[in-house]
Design a protein around this motif. Structure first.
Motif, short mmCIF file in Angstrom:
data_model
loop_
_atom_site.label_atom_id
_atom_site.label_comp_id
_atom_site.label_asym_id
_atom_site.label_seq_id
_atom_site.Cartn_x
_atom_site.Cartn_y
_atom_site.Cartn_z
N ASP A 124 0.86 -1.18 0.00
CA ASP A 124 0.00 0.00 0.00
C ASP A 124 0.90 1.24 0.00
O ASP A 124 1.65 1.47 0.95
CB ASP A 124 -0.91 -0.01 1.23
CG ASP A 124 -2.02 1.02 1.15
OD1 ASP A 124 -1.75 2.14 0.68
OD2 ASP A 124 -3.15 0.70 1.56
N GLU A 125 0.79 2.03 -1.05
CA GLU A 125 1.65 3.20 -1.18
C GLU A 125 1.39 4.24 -0.10
O GLU A 125 2.27 5.05 0.23
CB GLU A 125 1.46 3.83 -2.56
CG GLU A 125 1.89 2.92 -3.71
CD GLU A 125 1.62 3.54 -5.07
OE1 GLU A 125 1.03 4.64 -5.09
OE2 GLU A 125 1.99 2.92 -6.09
N ASP A 126 0.20 4.24 0.48
CA ASP A 126 -0.17 5.25 1.47
C ASP A 126 0.09 4.82 2.91
O ASP A 126 0.09 5.66 3.82
CB ASP A 126 -1.64 5.62 1.32
CG ASP A 126 -1.97 6.18 -0.06
OD1 ASP A 126 -1.12 6.92 -0.59
OD2 ASP A 126 -3.04 5.85 -0.60
N ASN A 131 -0.09 -3.96 3.22
CA ASN A 131 -0.44 -4.35 1.86
C ASN A 131 -1.89 -4.01 1.58
O ASN A 131 -2.70 -3.90 2.50
CB ASN A 131 -0.24 -5.86 1.66
CG ASN A 131 1.21 -6.28 1.76
OD1 ASN A 131 2.08 -5.68 1.14
ND2 ASN A 131 1.48 -7.32 2.54
N ARG A 132 -2.21 -3.84 0.31
CA ARG A 132 -3.60 -3.66 -0.08
C ARG A 132 -4.32 -5.01 0.02
O ARG A 132 -3.71 -6.06 -0.07
CB ARG A 132 -3.68 -3.11 -1.49
CG ARG A 132 -3.10 -1.70 -1.60
CD ARG A 132 -3.29 -1.12 -2.97
NE ARG A 132 -2.76 0.25 -3.04
CZ ARG A 132 -2.81 1.02 -4.10
NH1 ARG A 132 -3.36 0.56 -5.22
NH2 ARG A 132 -2.32 2.24 -4.08
N ALA A 133 -5.63 -4.97 0.17
CA ALA A 133 -6.41 -6.19 0.33
C ALA A 133 -6.42 -7.04 -0.94
O ALA A 133 -6.35 -8.26 -0.89
CB ALA A 133 -7.84 -5.86 0.76
N ARG A 134 -6.51 -6.38 -2.08
CA ARG A 134 -6.57 -7.11 -3.34
C ARG A 134 -5.18 -7.65 -3.70
O ARG A 134 -4.17 -7.23 -3.14
CB ARG A 134 -7.09 -6.22 -4.46
CG ARG A 134 -6.12 -5.12 -4.88
CD ARG A 134 -6.71 -4.27 -6.00
NE ARG A 134 -5.76 -3.30 -6.52
CZ ARG A 134 -5.57 -2.09 -6.04
NH1 ARG A 134 -6.25 -1.71 -4.97
NH2 ARG A 134 -4.70 -1.27 -6.59
#
Length: 256
Positions: A124-126, A131-134
């Motif tokens: 996740d860049e933010d 990590n992002r969920a997808r």
């Protein structure tokens, strides 16, 4: 010269996923995930002739070093070779630094089969160390599959965290984004026979283009597409016991 592919080697493995162990084993979602993991370990102690254990991600709920140390020690005490790939709740650098008994190998060979373990997580860049969920499989990961499949006549099993299939209802959200590309890519190889994954916290088996896709139930807390979104399917936690004899893939979901 034509090479005939035969898959007559008997193999017995355990497929676990989504342990979601927290720092210090604190319950989450009104669920004691550490207790569920301990129950699974006790169950596995009574399983016979297990060749290996595979964990398809979300070992820790929040990338906790404590969680990785705890799981690693328990698997070491169990004494069965264990291989893991990361999930979106894991933090890969911490996994690599902490895990000792549990191996993060890109490819291992067991009982005449090759197992390719992939990383489908996206940072996740933010949010640092999240990590992002997808999930997405990179071009590099797809090239790894191609290289191994092209240079081996062994049957192949691919493991990743995110589901390349749609299990139904609200569970179809935030799964593998490039799943169509992935399936199209592997359909061209006759020796790719099995795909194991987690993330959806719900067990199902589906065959497509002569490849068997198997989702593991969650050790930590279970979901069900027939329940409300994020409603816990209490009592459905467990793991899959998978036995392969010749071309037959036998899957048994063991409830803990």
């Amino acid at each position: 010269m034509q090479i005939l592919l035969t898959f007559d080697v008997a193999m017995k493995i355990i497929h676990m996923s989504d342990l979601h162990i927290t720092e210090g084993g604190i319950p989450i979602w009104d669920t004691d995930t550490k207790y569920h993991f301990d129950l699974a370990i006790e169950k596995i102690k009574h399983e016979d002739n297990i060749d290996a254990i595979f964990i398809t991600g979300d070992i820790a709920d929040n990338g906790s070093k404590w969680a990785y140390e705890y799981v690693d020690l328990k698997m070491q005490q169990l004494g069965i070779p264990t291989y893991v790939c990361p999930g979106n709740h894991d933090w890969t650098p911490q996994m690599k630094q902490t895990l000792r008994f549990c191996k993060m190998e890109p490819c291992v060979e067991i009982s005449g089969w090759k197992f390719i373990l992939l990383d489908s997580t996206i940072p996740d860049e933010d949010l640092p160390e999240k990590n992002r969920a997808r999930g997405v499989l990179s071009k590099y990961s797809l090239s790894v599959i191609e290289d191994i499949a092209n240079t081996s006549i062994s049957p192949i099993c691919i493991l990743l965290h995110h589901s390349p299939l749609e299990p139904g209802s609200w569970l179809n959200k935030k799964i593998l984004e490039n799943r169509d590309e992935f399936k199209s890519h592997i359909n061209g190889f006759k020796n790719i026979k099995l795909v194991l994954f987690g993330h959806v916290h719900y067990p199902f088996v589906e065959s497509q283009s002569k490849i068997t896709y198997v989702s593991a139930p969650s050790i930590g807390f279970a979901f069900d597409p027939n329940l409300n979104k994020y409603e816990i399917a209490k009592g459905c936690e467990g793991y899959n016991l998978i036995e392969v004899v010749s071309d037959d893939v036998l899957v048994k979901t063991v409830i803990i």
